[in-house]
Design a protein around this motif. Sequence first.
Motif, PDB file in Angstrom:
ATOM      1  N   VAL A  20       0.843  -1.203   0.000  1.00  0.00           N
ATOM      2  CA  VAL A  20       0.000   0.000   0.000  1.00  0.00           C
ATOM      3  C   VAL A  20       0.874   1.247   0.000  1.00  0.00           C
ATOM      4  O   VAL A  20       0.780   2.094  -0.890  1.00  0.00           O
ATOM      5  CB  VAL A  20      -0.954   0.012   1.216  1.00  0.00           C
ATOM      6  CG1 VAL A  20      -1.771   1.306   1.250  1.00  0.00           C
ATOM      7  CG2 VAL A  20      -1.878  -1.198   1.187  1.00  0.00           C
ATOM      8  N   THR A  21       1.763   1.375   0.992  1.00  0.00           N
ATOM      9  CA  THR A  21       2.536   2.609   1.175  1.00  0.00           C
ATOM     10  C   THR A  21       3.528   2.824   0.027  1.00  0.00           C
ATOM     11  O   THR A  21       4.168   1.881  -0.436  1.00  0.00           O
ATOM     12  CB  THR A  21       3.308   2.539   2.510  1.00  0.00           C
ATOM     13  OG1 THR A  21       2.382   2.230   3.548  1.00  0.00           O
ATOM     14  CG2 THR A  21       3.986   3.863   2.818  1.00  0.00           C
ATOM     15  N   GLU A  22       3.641   4.085  -0.392  1.00  0.00           N
ATOM     16  CA  GLU A  22       4.619   4.469  -1.418  1.00  0.00           C
ATOM     17  C   GLU A  22       5.476   5.605  -0.879  1.00  0.00           C
ATOM     18  O   GLU A  22       5.062   6.304   0.051  1.00  0.00           O
ATOM     19  CB  GLU A  22       3.895   4.933  -2.687  1.00  0.00           C
ATOM     20  CG  GLU A  22       3.070   3.819  -3.303  1.00  0.00           C
ATOM     21  CD  GLU A  22       2.464   4.200  -4.652  1.00  0.00           C
ATOM     22  OE1 GLU A  22       2.708   5.330  -5.134  1.00  0.00           O
ATOM     23  OE2 GLU A  22       1.752   3.340  -5.205  1.00  0.00           O
ATOM     24  N   GLY A  77       2.340   8.100   2.076  1.00  0.00           N
ATOM     25  CA  GLY A  77       2.273   7.223   3.235  1.00  0.00           C
ATOM     26  C   GLY A  77       0.861   7.278   3.757  1.00  0.00           C
ATOM     27  O   GLY A  77      -0.048   6.579   3.304  1.00  0.00           O
ATOM     28  N   THR A  78       0.664   8.185   4.685  1.00  0.00           N
ATOM     29  CA  THR A  78      -0.631   8.361   5.291  1.00  0.00           C
ATOM     30  C   THR A  78      -1.702   8.736   4.255  1.00  0.00           C
ATOM     31  O   THR A  78      -2.853   8.330   4.368  1.00  0.00           O
ATOM     32  CB  THR A  78      -0.493   9.476   6.353  1.00  0.00           C
ATOM     33  OG1 THR A  78       0.516   9.054   7.283  1.00  0.00           O
ATOM     34  CG2 THR A  78      -1.774   9.726   7.062  1.00  0.00           C
ATOM     35  N   ASP A  79      -1.296   9.487   3.246  1.00  0.00           N
ATOM     36  CA  ASP A  79      -2.241   9.956   2.221  1.00  0.00           C
ATOM     37  C   ASP A  79      -2.360   8.891   1.123  1.00  0.00           C
ATOM     38  O   ASP A  79      -1.900   9.083  -0.012  1.00  0.00           O
ATOM     39  CB  ASP A  79      -1.712  11.287   1.658  1.00  0.00           C
ATOM     40  CG  ASP A  79      -2.706  11.949   0.719  1.00  0.00           C
ATOM     41  OD1 ASP A  79      -3.834  11.434   0.592  1.00  0.00           O
ATOM     42  OD2 ASP A  79      -2.334  12.966   0.107  1.00  0.00           O
ATOM     43  N   ILE A 135       6.907   1.139  -0.817  1.00  0.00           N
ATOM     44  CA  ILE A 135       7.966   1.172   0.204  1.00  0.00           C
ATOM     45  C   ILE A 135       7.399   0.614   1.502  1.00  0.00           C
ATOM     46  O   ILE A 135       6.176   0.637   1.709  1.00  0.00           O
ATOM     47  CB  ILE A 135       8.520   2.605   0.394  1.00  0.00           C
ATOM     48  CG1 ILE A 135       9.835   2.563   1.198  1.00  0.00           C
ATOM     49  CG2 ILE A 135       7.504   3.525   1.057  1.00  0.00           C
ATOM     50  CD1 ILE A 135      10.600   3.891   1.184  1.00  0.00           C
ATOM     51  N   TRP A 136       8.281   0.119   2.329  1.00  0.00           N
ATOM     52  CA  TRP A 136       7.904  -0.480   3.614  1.00  0.00           C
ATOM     53  C   TRP A 136       7.020  -1.704   3.415  1.00  0.00           C
ATOM     54  O   TRP A 136       6.150  -1.968   4.248  1.00  0.00           O
ATOM     55  CB  TRP A 136       7.190   0.539   4.523  1.00  0.00           C
ATOM     56  CG  TRP A 136       7.980   1.751   4.817  1.00  0.00           C
ATOM     57  CD1 TRP A 136       7.639   3.041   4.535  1.00  0.00           C
ATOM     58  CD2 TRP A 136       9.262   1.814   5.467  1.00  0.00           C
ATOM     59  NE1 TRP A 136       8.628   3.891   4.948  1.00  0.00           N
ATOM     60  CE2 TRP A 136       9.643   3.159   5.516  1.00  0.00           C
ATOM     61  CE3 TRP A 136      10.123   0.845   5.976  1.00  0.00           C
ATOM     62  CZ2 TRP A 136      10.837   3.570   6.077  1.00  0.00           C
ATOM     63  CZ3 TRP A 136      11.325   1.265   6.532  1.00  0.00           C
ATOM     64  CH2 TRP A 136      11.660   2.603   6.578  1.00  0.00           C
ATOM     65  N   THR A 137       7.204  -2.398   2.318  1.00  0.00           N
ATOM     66  CA  THR A 137       6.427  -3.619   2.120  1.00  0.00           C
ATOM     67  C   THR A 137       7.097  -4.709   2.951  1.00  0.00           C
ATOM     68  O   THR A 137       8.112  -5.277   2.557  1.00  0.00           O
ATOM     69  CB  THR A 137       6.397  -4.007   0.624  1.00  0.00           C
ATOM     70  OG1 THR A 137       6.098  -2.831  -0.141  1.00  0.00           O
ATOM     71  CG2 THR A 137       5.357  -5.076   0.365  1.00  0.00           C
ATOM     72  N   ILE A 173      -0.651   2.374  11.372  1.00  0.00           N
ATOM     73  CA  ILE A 173      -1.213   3.727  11.273  1.00  0.00           C
ATOM     74  C   ILE A 173      -0.615   4.533  12.414  1.00  0.00           C
ATOM     75  O   ILE A 173      -0.439   4.014  13.523  1.00  0.00           O
ATOM     76  CB  ILE A 173      -2.757   3.731  11.342  1.00  0.00           C
ATOM     77  CG1 ILE A 173      -3.275   5.155  11.173  1.00  0.00           C
ATOM     78  CG2 ILE A 173      -3.264   3.125  12.644  1.00  0.00           C
ATOM     79  CD1 ILE A 173      -4.765   5.263  11.021  1.00  0.00           C
ATOM     80  N   SER A 174      -0.291   5.779  12.127  1.00  0.00           N
ATOM     81  CA  SER A 174       0.355   6.581  13.171  1.00  0.00           C
ATOM     82  C   SER A 174      -0.686   7.156  14.134  1.00  0.00           C
ATOM     83  O   SER A 174      -1.863   7.314  13.797  1.00  0.00           O
ATOM     84  CB  SER A 174       1.190   7.695  12.538  1.00  0.00           C
ATOM     85  OG  SER A 174       0.332   8.608  11.922  1.00  0.00           O
ATOM     86  N   THR A 175      -0.203   7.456  15.324  1.00  0.00           N
ATOM     87  CA  THR A 175      -1.085   7.940  16.391  1.00  0.00           C
ATOM     88  C   THR A 175      -1.883   9.170  15.952  1.00  0.00           C
ATOM     89  O   THR A 175      -3.074   9.285  16.230  1.00  0.00           O
ATOM     90  CB  THR A 175      -0.222   8.266  17.630  1.00  0.00           C
ATOM     91  OG1 THR A 175       0.421   7.056  18.018  1.00  0.00           O
ATOM     92  CG2 THR A 175      -1.050   8.779  18.783  1.00  0.00           C
TER      93      THR A 175
END
Length: 386
Positions: free
Chosen positions: A123-125, A129-131, A153-155, A366-368
Motif C-alpha cells: 500500500v505505502t509508497e 504514506g498516510t495519504d 515502500i515499507w512492504t 497507522i500513526s497515532t
Amino acid sequence: MTEHETDYPEIREEVAKLCARFPGAYWRELDKVRAYPTDFVNALTEAGYLSALIPEEFGGSGLPLSAAAAILETIQKAGCNGGACHAQMYIMGTILRHGSPEMKQAYLPRIASGALRLQAFGVTEPGSGTDTTALRTTAVRDGDDFVINGQKIWTSRAEHSDLMLLLARTTPRDQTHKKTDGLSTILVDMREAVGNGLTIKPIRTMMNHNSCEVFFDALRVPARNLVGEEGKGFRYILDGMNAERLLIAAECIGDGLWFTEKSVRYAKERQVFGRPIGQNQGVAFPIARSYAQLQAARLMVREGCRRYESGQNAGEHSNMAKMLAAEASWACAEACVQTHGGFGFAEDFDIERKFRETRLYQVAPISTNLVLAYVAEHVLGMPRSY
Ligand SMILES: Cc1cc2nc3c(=O)[nH]c(=O)nc-3n(C[C@H](O)[C@H](O)[C@H](O)COP(=O)(O)OP(=O)(O)OC[C@H]3O[C@@H](n4cnc5c(N)ncnc54)[C@H](O)[C@@H]3O)c2cc1C
C-alpha cells in the motif's frame, strides 16, 4: 503479577509452549543479521495458528478475531515477534470478503495449509504514506493482463512471501469523481514476478522487520488476479483495517505484559543499598502505572473484538485500542529499561530489542496522529483536518 482472567486458555497454553522453543537467544541471533525467523514462522504455520481466521470450508480453523488476538498477544508476551507473520492472518480477509468463488478456492486452502505465504501488503509508497489515495503505482489493462508500474515502500516480508496484495491505481485520478475511486486490489504472485518486472530491495531498519522497497517495471499480472471489482480497492482495504488494528493492538498488549513481567521480576531481585529496588516507589510506580495503562488498553481491544465479531461498527474502538495499546506497551518498555538500569541496554537481556520492536506500533500500520484525526472527525464530529 496478577493477571485478569483470560479468554482462550487452551490456545494460549499451546502457543506459549510453541514459543518456548524460540527463546531470546534465537531472536538475538536473527536480530544481529536482520534475518527472517523462518523456523518460528514454519512452526506457527504447521500448528495452524496463522490460518486461525480462514473459514473451515477453506481449510482454516474458522476462529473469531478475538482468538487470533489471543494468539498474537501470547506470542509477544513470550518475547517472540509476531510481526514476522501477523499479516498472513489479516491480508487474506480481502480475498475472503471480496474475491470471486474461484479465487477463494484457488488461494485460501493453500494459504491455510501454508503452501502459499500471503505476507506482503503493498500500500505505502514513497510519495504517499498516510495519504494513501495519492499513490502513483498504476495497473493498466492490456488484453488479459494488468501491466503494473510504480514503487512501494515499507512492504514488510516481501522477500518471504509468495503473494502480495497490491493497491494500485487502475483509473487515473483526474478521471474519477472521488480520489478514493479508481484504486484496485490485485493479487501479485511474487514467485513468478521477481526478475520479470518486480525487484525487491530490503531496507535496514532499527529493528528486524524485513521491510522492503518494491519496484514494478512493466510487470504483467493476469487480470483474473483482480480482487473484487475494479476501482473499489480503497474501500476493500478500509474494510480490513479494523481487524488489522485490533490484532496489532493485541500484539502491543503482549509486548507490555512481557516488559512488565521482566520489570517486576528484576525490581524484586535487584538489591541496591541493601534492599530490592522495587521497594522504592520511584521504581515501582512507573511499572504499576504502565501496567494499569496496559490493562485499560486491553479492555479496549476486547471491546473492539466484541463489536467486530457481533457485526457492529468497530471503527472507533479498533482505532482507540490500537493507539492506547501502542502507547501502553511503550510506557511498559520505558519503565522496563529504567528499572534495569545499565542492563536495560545489554543485548542479552532482550529488553533493548523488544524496546526497538514495540516502538514501531505508534507509527505503523497507522500513526497515532491519524488515529486521533479519526476520533476527532468520525467519532466527535469535529472538522476534517486534511
Ligand atoms: C517497519 C515498517 C513496516 C511497515 N510495513 C508496511 C507494510 O507491510 N505495507 C505497507 O503498505 N506499509 C507499511 N508500512 C508503512 C506505514 O504504514 C507508514 O509508515 C505509516 O502509515 C506512516 O506513513 P509515512 O511513513 O509515509 O509517514 P507520513 O505520512 O509521511 O507521516 C509522517 C508523520 O506526519 C504525521 N502526519 C501526516 N499527516 C498528518 C496529518 N494530516 N495530521 C497529523 N499528522 C500527520 C504522521 O502521523 C507521521 O507521524 C510500514 C512502515 C514501517 C516503518
